[in-house]
Design a protein around this motif. Sequence first.
Motif, PDB file in Angstrom:
ATOM      1  N   GLY A  85       0.819  -1.215   0.000  1.00 16.15           N
ATOM      2  CA  GLY A  85       0.000   0.000   0.000  1.00 16.15           C
ATOM      3  C   GLY A  85       0.851   1.262   0.000  1.00 16.15           C
ATOM      4  N   LYS A  86       0.221   2.390   0.328  1.00 12.45           N
ATOM      5  CA  LYS A  86       0.910   3.678   0.273  1.00 12.45           C
ATOM      6  C   LYS A  86       1.902   3.843   1.424  1.00 12.45           C
ATOM      7  N   THR A  87       3.028   4.456   1.103  1.00  9.35           N
ATOM      8  CA  THR A  87       4.051   4.748   2.105  1.00  9.35           C
ATOM      9  C   THR A  87       3.631   5.950   2.938  1.00  9.35           C
ATOM     10  N   ASN A  88       3.956   5.928   4.202  1.00  7.50           N
ATOM     11  CA  ASN A  88       3.615   7.038   5.087  1.00  7.50           C
ATOM     12  C   ASN A  88       4.722   8.101   5.039  1.00  7.50           C
TER      13      ASN A  88
ATOM     14  N   GLY B  53       6.470  -0.497  -5.667  1.00  4.71           N
ATOM     15  CA  GLY B  53       7.395   0.398  -4.984  1.00  4.71           C
ATOM     16  C   GLY B  53       6.751   1.680  -4.506  1.00  4.71           C
ATOM     17  N   ASP B  54       5.425   1.747  -4.600  1.00  7.26           N
ATOM     18  CA  ASP B  54       4.655   2.956  -4.276  1.00  7.26           C
ATOM     19  C   ASP B  54       5.179   4.172  -5.049  1.00  7.26           C
ATOM     20  N   TRP B  55       5.557   3.922  -6.306  1.00  7.39           N
ATOM     21  CA  TRP B  55       6.048   5.015  -7.147  1.00  7.39           C
ATOM     22  C   TRP B  55       4.965   6.072  -7.359  1.00  7.39           C
ATOM     23  N   SER B  56       3.736   5.634  -7.602  1.00 10.94           N
ATOM     24  CA  SER B  56       2.645   6.590  -7.805  1.00 10.94           C
ATOM     25  C   SER B  56       2.366   7.379  -6.532  1.00 10.94           C
ATOM     26  N   GLY B  57       2.485   6.734  -5.376  1.00 14.14           N
ATOM     27  CA  GLY B  57       2.263   7.420  -4.112  1.00 14.14           C
ATOM     28  C   GLY B  57       3.324   8.473  -3.842  1.00 14.14           C
ATOM     29  N   TYR B  58       4.589   8.144  -4.158  1.00  6.67           N
ATOM     30  CA  TYR B  58       5.676   9.110  -3.984  1.00  6.67           C
ATOM     31  C   TYR B  58       5.464  10.327  -4.876  1.00  6.67           C
ATOM     32  N   LEU B  59       5.162  10.089  -6.164  1.00  4.03           N
ATOM     33  CA  LEU B  59       4.981  11.201  -7.088  1.00  4.03           C
ATOM     34  C   LEU B  59       3.755  12.045  -6.728  1.00  4.03           C
ATOM     35  N   GLU B  60       2.746  11.409  -6.193  1.00  2.00           N
ATOM     36  CA  GLU B  60       1.576  12.158  -5.738  1.00  2.00           C
ATOM     37  C   GLU B  60       1.957  13.096  -4.589  1.00  2.00           C
ATOM     38  N   PHE B  61       2.780  12.604  -3.672  1.00  2.00           N
ATOM     39  CA  PHE B  61       3.180  13.400  -2.500  1.00  2.00           C
ATOM     40  C   PHE B  61       4.068  14.576  -2.902  1.00  2.00           C
ATOM     41  N   THR B  62       4.944  14.376  -3.893  1.00  2.00           N
ATOM     42  CA  THR B  62       5.883  15.431  -4.302  1.00  2.00           C
ATOM     43  C   THR B  62       5.399  16.218  -5.517  1.00  2.00           C
ATOM     44  N   ASN B  63       4.173  15.939  -5.951  1.00  2.00           N
ATOM     45  CA  ASN B  63       3.624  16.607  -7.139  1.00  2.00           C
ATOM     46  C   ASN B  63       4.499  16.338  -8.365  1.00  2.00           C
ATOM     47  N   GLY B  64       5.032  15.137  -8.449  1.00  2.00           N
ATOM     48  CA  GLY B  64       5.792  14.715  -9.619  1.00  2.00           C
ATOM     49  C   GLY B  64       7.283  14.973  -9.553  1.00  2.00           C
TER      50      GLY B  64
END
Length: 202
Positions: free
Chosen positions: A103-106, A150-161
């Motif tokens: 799931g999503k990384t905290n 790797g929660d790549w989508s979650g990371y990019l969502e958090f950093t706005n890409g």
Amino acid sequence: MKKLLFSVLFISLLIFQNANGQEYFEGYIFYTYEYFTLEGENITKQKQEMLFKEQHYYIKEGNYVAFDHEEDLMQLYNQKGNLYFYKKGDIVYKLDAGNWAQGKTNYSKTKEKAKILKYRCESIKNDKSVTFYSNKIKVNPANFESHKFGDWSGYLEFTNGALALRIVTFYDDYYQVMTANKIVPMKLDDAKFDIEKVLNVK
């Protein structure tokens, strides 16, 4: 007067379109790896014999590929089919990038900042790593929204890409520092991300 007004509007439109076209990064990032004990002793030379030394990373829209210092494939993601490939030894493994059981990384923002190359970077952390990034080097996160691995989508969502320019990752008895040492915007051909062409197989 009408011609002058039209010219001003036309030039303004071109500037606006160009600015939009330059919003997202496409090109090459060269990363190097360093290793340290938890007490801060540099053990890079020993660890590089077993682990990563450098990474040559290329990214375009919804695709990326990376090679090590011997030009062997490290990882490849192709938006078409949402597939992730990595090589271990002589074997290439293929994964469905839509699968990620963890799931999503905290993530949470930190006060740590850094200047990497010419970019002023902010940082975020999770329980095992601290990542530094600049909003000057970013991709469209919508192109990777299906990349759950790797929660790549979650990371990019958090950093706005925004792409990582430094990642400090902690392990039981050492930590690894991956840092961008060169960033080159460039146009890339789609064939760069074709697994058959990358590995010269059919």
